[in-house]
Design an enzyme around this catalytic site. Sequence first.
Site, PDB file in Angstrom:
ATOM      1  N   ARG A 100       0.833  -1.214   0.000  1.00  0.00           N
ATOM      2  CA  ARG A 100       0.000   0.000   0.000  1.00  0.00           C
ATOM      3  C   ARG A 100       0.864   1.260   0.000  1.00  0.00           C
ATOM      4  O   ARG A 100       0.567   2.234  -0.702  1.00  0.00           O
ATOM      5  CB  ARG A 100      -0.936  -0.018   1.208  1.00  0.00           C
ATOM      6  CG  ARG A 100      -1.858   1.189   1.310  1.00  0.00           C
ATOM      7  CD  ARG A 100      -2.876   1.034   2.422  1.00  0.00           C
ATOM      8  NE  ARG A 100      -3.586   2.287   2.651  1.00  0.00           N
ATOM      9  CZ  ARG A 100      -3.623   2.952   3.798  1.00  0.00           C
ATOM     10  NH1 ARG A 100      -2.989   2.469   4.868  1.00  0.00           N
ATOM     11  NH2 ARG A 100      -4.282   4.082   3.910  1.00  0.00           N
ATOM     12  N   HIS A 104       0.711   4.004  -3.042  1.00  0.00           N
ATOM     13  CA  HIS A 104       0.270   5.366  -2.799  1.00  0.00           C
ATOM     14  C   HIS A 104       1.379   6.381  -3.073  1.00  0.00           C
ATOM     15  O   HIS A 104       1.088   7.560  -3.289  1.00  0.00           O
ATOM     16  CB  HIS A 104      -0.272   5.498  -1.374  1.00  0.00           C
ATOM     17  CG  HIS A 104      -1.643   4.912  -1.222  1.00  0.00           C
ATOM     18  ND1 HIS A 104      -2.585   5.432  -0.367  1.00  0.00           N
ATOM     19  CD2 HIS A 104      -2.233   3.855  -1.840  1.00  0.00           C
ATOM     20  CE1 HIS A 104      -3.699   4.713  -0.454  1.00  0.00           C
ATOM     21  NE2 HIS A 104      -3.502   3.753  -1.334  1.00  0.00           N
ATOM     22  N   HIS A 251      -5.912  -6.955  -4.043  1.00  0.00           N
ATOM     23  CA  HIS A 251      -6.754  -7.024  -2.845  1.00  0.00           C
ATOM     24  C   HIS A 251      -6.958  -8.460  -2.390  1.00  0.00           C
ATOM     25  O   HIS A 251      -7.662  -8.697  -1.414  1.00  0.00           O
ATOM     26  CB  HIS A 251      -8.111  -6.359  -3.108  1.00  0.00           C
ATOM     27  CG  HIS A 251      -8.050  -4.865  -3.034  1.00  0.00           C
ATOM     28  ND1 HIS A 251      -8.834  -4.045  -3.834  1.00  0.00           N
ATOM     29  CD2 HIS A 251      -7.293  -4.033  -2.277  1.00  0.00           C
ATOM     30  CE1 HIS A 251      -8.565  -2.784  -3.548  1.00  0.00           C
ATOM     31  NE2 HIS A 251      -7.625  -2.740  -2.624  1.00  0.00           N
ATOM     32  N   THR A 252      -6.332  -9.384  -3.094  1.00  0.00           N
ATOM     33  CA  THR A 252      -6.304 -10.755  -2.583  1.00  0.00           C
ATOM     34  C   THR A 252      -5.543 -10.817  -1.267  1.00  0.00           C
ATOM     35  O   THR A 252      -5.701 -11.752  -0.488  1.00  0.00           O
ATOM     36  CB  THR A 252      -5.660 -11.713  -3.626  1.00  0.00           C
ATOM     37  OG1 THR A 252      -5.988 -13.063  -3.293  1.00  0.00           O
ATOM     38  CG2 THR A 252      -4.149 -11.545  -3.684  1.00  0.00           C
ATOM     39  N   TRP A 297     -10.468  -8.923   2.050  1.00  0.00           N
ATOM     40  CA  TRP A 297     -11.221  -9.284   0.854  1.00  0.00           C
ATOM     41  C   TRP A 297     -11.258 -10.795   0.652  1.00  0.00           C
ATOM     42  O   TRP A 297     -12.130 -11.305  -0.032  1.00  0.00           O
ATOM     43  CB  TRP A 297     -10.585  -8.639  -0.371  1.00  0.00           C
ATOM     44  CG  TRP A 297     -10.852  -7.194  -0.574  1.00  0.00           C
ATOM     45  CD1 TRP A 297     -11.795  -6.629  -1.400  1.00  0.00           C
ATOM     46  CD2 TRP A 297     -10.149  -6.089   0.012  1.00  0.00           C
ATOM     47  NE1 TRP A 297     -11.725  -5.253  -1.346  1.00  0.00           N
ATOM     48  CE2 TRP A 297     -10.727  -4.890  -0.491  1.00  0.00           C
ATOM     49  CE3 TRP A 297      -9.092  -5.984   0.918  1.00  0.00           C
ATOM     50  CZ2 TRP A 297     -10.286  -3.619  -0.126  1.00  0.00           C
ATOM     51  CZ3 TRP A 297      -8.651  -4.722   1.290  1.00  0.00           C
ATOM     52  CH2 TRP A 297      -9.237  -3.569   0.781  1.00  0.00           C
ATOM     53  N   THR A 298     -10.268 -11.499   1.220  1.00  0.00           N
ATOM     54  CA  THR A 298     -10.174 -12.948   1.063  1.00  0.00           C
ATOM     55  C   THR A 298      -9.923 -13.602   2.418  1.00  0.00           C
ATOM     56  O   THR A 298      -9.544 -12.933   3.376  1.00  0.00           O
ATOM     57  CB  THR A 298      -9.030 -13.330   0.100  1.00  0.00           C
ATOM     58  OG1 THR A 298      -7.778 -12.945   0.677  1.00  0.00           O
ATOM     59  CG2 THR A 298      -9.195 -12.656  -1.257  1.00  0.00           C
ATOM     60  N   ASP A 305      -2.604 -14.915  -4.340  1.00  0.00           N
ATOM     61  CA  ASP A 305      -3.072 -15.816  -5.397  1.00  0.00           C
ATOM     62  C   ASP A 305      -4.250 -15.139  -6.087  1.00  0.00           C
ATOM     63  O   ASP A 305      -4.398 -13.920  -6.013  1.00  0.00           O
ATOM     64  CB  ASP A 305      -3.438 -17.195  -4.825  1.00  0.00           C
ATOM     65  CG  ASP A 305      -4.504 -17.119  -3.736  1.00  0.00           C
ATOM     66  OD1 ASP A 305      -5.156 -16.056  -3.587  1.00  0.00           O
ATOM     67  OD2 ASP A 305      -4.703 -18.128  -3.025  1.00  0.00           O
ATOM     68  N   ASP A 324     -14.949  -2.865  -6.264  1.00  0.00           N
ATOM     69  CA  ASP A 324     -14.718  -4.285  -6.537  1.00  0.00           C
ATOM     70  C   ASP A 324     -15.853  -4.851  -7.393  1.00  0.00           C
ATOM     71  O   ASP A 324     -15.618  -5.519  -8.401  1.00  0.00           O
ATOM     72  CB  ASP A 324     -14.628  -5.079  -5.228  1.00  0.00           C
ATOM     73  CG  ASP A 324     -13.524  -4.613  -4.317  1.00  0.00           C
ATOM     74  OD1 ASP A 324     -12.380  -4.492  -4.791  1.00  0.00           O
ATOM     75  OD2 ASP A 324     -13.791  -4.359  -3.127  1.00  0.00           O
TER      76      ASP A 324
END
Length: 372
Positions: A100, A104, A251-252, A297-298, A305, A324
Amino acid sequence: SNLLPARVLGHCQVMAPCLVCLFDCFREWFNPKSVQKGPYCIPGCCGCCKSNDCHDAYYSEFLKTSSLGGGDLNKENLKQLKSDLLKFINENNCGPILIRLAWHDSGTYDQRLPTFPQRGGANGAIIFGPEINMGANAGLTKAVKYLETFKTKYPMVGWADLIQMASACAVEHMGGPVINMKYGRKSVTGAEQCAGPREGFAGNAGLPDAKPGPDGKFGSGASDPATHLRDVFSKKMGFTDEEIVALSGAHTIGRAFKDRSGTCPFDSMNPAKYTTKDSVARHDGTRGVGMQGGQSWTKEWLKFDNSYFTQGGSDNDLLWLPTDQCLKEDSGFKPIFDKFNGNQTAFFASYASAHKKLAELGSDFGSGAIEM
């Protein structure tokens, strides 16, 4: 007493000085320049302060003096740095926040501005106040602190390179593709070189929003998330639809926090189902999540992955935002989303290429770039 600086003879006569103020007095005695930004002491402590609390000023000076690389950068330096970063990420489970930070830093890039550093991009400006204090960068001071040790150990590596290498190492450590890129970026040297406002964007130098504001519009003025993503990544930064979907696939890994992006109701004291301290989220199946909390998110959010594409939106305990969902519905994004859902190899190839592009946007490499 005549040997003491004016600060002791004058200001400190108001009342008995505290120990911190005495420390300032002796620093001024031996090296007047060390307190030219103001003392450590806070207002109201003992009445001897010349200005507001200046820890930020001292820290800014440290960042400024350490911003550029010192000495000759070579591939051996970079290999040693990479090894140290991989070990650190493994021990601290901090890969997502390092990614991140790098994104950014790069994300201020505006292809409509031709000159360095006004165009923004991967130039290390995020370590300085105007950028690190943007609302979109809430929580990223922690990531800068993580990297300070490496900046001290490898002074020949500039902040711009260090930030981007840490991001690539994070992806690799969590099971993602190896990301080769160029090093030798020029780093900005002060807050005055940070990115300014971007045409068409309300703030944050055009960094993307996860949700629209109270008026139903995103920071680019768009009323729908797909248009907003293209405003940021295509119009401002020059990415294709496939590159946008591939980058979104990062975002995985990672989480959102109530006290950072504000896009979920969970913080470190109130973890979601998959972000407790006992969660097993690492790519190697071992325990350890760093700081608990937030919402992911996961399910395995320390494993890089294609789970973002296979799990996305299917579990109410997982985060899924308008930016998303639009990838599954927009006519340009959906075919790519579906491709990555069924083919992790294709996702990795597209992601590695897009990540490299993002990590080099706006950079000034001069003539001594090193590929690795």
